[in-house]
Design an enzyme around this catalytic site. Sequence first.
Site, PDB file in Angstrom:
ATOM      1  N   CYS A   1       3.146  29.088 -15.552  1.00 44.06           N
ATOM      2  CA  CYS A   1       2.660  29.531 -16.851  1.00 44.06           C
ATOM      3  C   CYS A   1       2.114  28.376 -17.680  1.00 44.06           C
ATOM      4  O   CYS A   1       2.712  27.951 -18.670  1.00 44.06           O
ATOM      5  CB  CYS A   1       3.773  30.257 -17.586  1.00 44.06           C
TER       6      CYS A   1
ATOM      7  N   PRO B   1       0.829  -1.213   0.000  1.00 40.85           N
ATOM      8  CA  PRO B   1       0.000   0.000   0.000  1.00 40.85           C
ATOM      9  C   PRO B   1       0.860   1.259   0.000  1.00 40.85           C
ATOM     10  O   PRO B   1       1.888   1.323   0.670  1.00 40.85           O
ATOM     11  CB  PRO B   1      -0.782  -0.116   1.318  1.00 40.85           C
TER      12      PRO B   1
HETATM   13  C1  LIG Z   1       2.516   2.554  -7.178  1.00 40.44           C
HETATM   14  C2  LIG Z   1       2.625   1.141  -6.766  1.00 40.44           C
HETATM   15  C3  LIG Z   1       2.107   0.714  -5.543  1.00 40.44           C
HETATM   16  C4  LIG Z   1       1.339   1.609  -4.604  1.00 40.44           C
HETATM   17  O1  LIG Z   1       0.118   1.973  -5.133  1.00 40.44           O
HETATM   18  P1  LIG Z   1      -0.946   2.756  -4.193  1.00 40.44           P
HETATM   19  O2  LIG Z   1      -2.088   2.971  -5.095  1.00 40.44           O
HETATM   20  O3  LIG Z   1      -0.302   4.022  -3.773  1.00 40.44           O
HETATM   21  O4  LIG Z   1      -1.263   1.850  -3.061  1.00 40.44           O
HETATM   22  C5  LIG Z   1       2.303  -0.591  -5.170  1.00 40.44           C
HETATM   23  N1  LIG Z   1       2.972  -1.464  -5.977  1.00 40.44           N
HETATM   24  C6  LIG Z   1       3.466  -1.088  -7.177  1.00 40.44           C
HETATM   25  C7  LIG Z   1       4.184  -2.070  -8.010  1.00 40.44           C
HETATM   26  C8  LIG Z   1       3.314   0.219  -7.606  1.00 40.44           C
HETATM   27  O5  LIG Z   1       3.794   0.587  -8.805  1.00 40.44           O
END
Ligand SMILES: *Cc1c(COP(=O)(O)O)cnc(C)c1O
Length: 417
Positions: free
Chosen positions: A342, A274
């Site tokens: 801008c 997460p």
């Molecule tokens: C961006 C990402 C996450 C986290 O995603 P959230 O929507 O911020 O929880 C987890 N794993 C991977 C591989 C990601 O690219």
Amino acid sequence: MNSFTFKNTSLYAEDVALSDIATQFQTPCYVYSKLALTQAFDNFRAGFVGTDHLVCFAVKANPSLAILNLFANLGAGFDIVSGGELARVLAAGGDPNKIVFSGVGKTAAEMQAALNAGIFCFNVESASELIRLNKVAVAMGKVAPVSLRVNPNVDAKTHPYISTGLKNNKFGVAYEDALNIYLQAAAMSNIAIHGVDCHIGSQITELSPFLDAFDKVLDLVDALKQNNIHIRHIDAGGGIGICYSDETPPDFAAYASAMRAKLGERNIKLVFEPGRALVGNAGVLLTKVEYLKHTESKNFAIVDAAMNDLMRPALYDAYHDIKAVKPRDSSAQIYEIVGPVCESGDFLGHDRNLALEEGDLLAIMSAGAYGMSMSSNYNTRPRAAEVMVDDDTCHLIRNRESINELFANEKLLPVTS
Ligand SMILES: *Cc1c(COP(=O)(O)O)cnc(C)c1O
């Protein structure tokens, strides 16, 4: 509990008035609540007590050292997507053995750094990456622990820029090819198969895409077992949405109990990545109204934060609630909240009903995720300061950039006569 609340008609972060923070550290300024960060992490984990699990905070959502350090102290692991993020996590005291490394374009140098650090797992996103990783590991005399990131082809029902689990995007390997690539991996000398990984997108506000994806991953795990490949962990990725305005994202408890029920008796560790769900609502961007400008058709509030500070509105047309730090009793008007950059796309909010005067402070809410981490120096604007509030104390966790720093690495051409 919300850590950003009004007390005596003034907006506070925990027990510190945002207006005091603006006086002390100026604006624009990101403000985080330690309590909100801690509670988000604890709430996420609560549903998995009694199940072998690891929560790897997705660093790209907010890579501030102080935030990484806080999560590390709470027992978190980390999901990284670059050698830079690896270095940050180590600098912040993160445990290398709790790091998963995602991303479609890992370089040989990044693989070496991660093997040297001794990370928990590489989330491999292509057959070519697997071959390269094996080569790098052979040369170093090390064994690389891997999961394959599989693409379950489920619709995450979110913005197309942040949907990653459909067939036609650059992430992961096609579900239909996964078994084959696992069999190739099993034959490689310096690859150890540890897991299956899946991340279907971001800001997902329904439970069903997660459960559909998890079903497909479990089918794959069971098929691998029949091929004598025994999976130790499933990485279910990140992507749980947050409430920016009126969304109703799945609560962590419902998510956890549904996943645990599906996992059943299998002796497999659950890994999660997460990002937004742990930091998004734990931060605000504090900004000051510089000018009010009334035109025939619109009223503009020109503030001192801009798309370079918070890119989400310009990039995804994302909505952030905007609150006056000290709301006025005078009659409200409909404003476009815009920055000084801008570009016509430089807005933070459309059609906001606010009573404003020049010099007023505004809080752009839910700015803790993909705010500072996506900021830039566009228009040669120094990046904002960051402050962490802890009860009635605030700590500057990142200095505001100075203008001189912005071009310190640049050089003029040699003088020709
Ligand atoms: C961006 C990402 C996450 C986290 O995603 P959230 O929507 O911020 O929880 C987890 N794993 C991977 C591989 C990601 O690219």
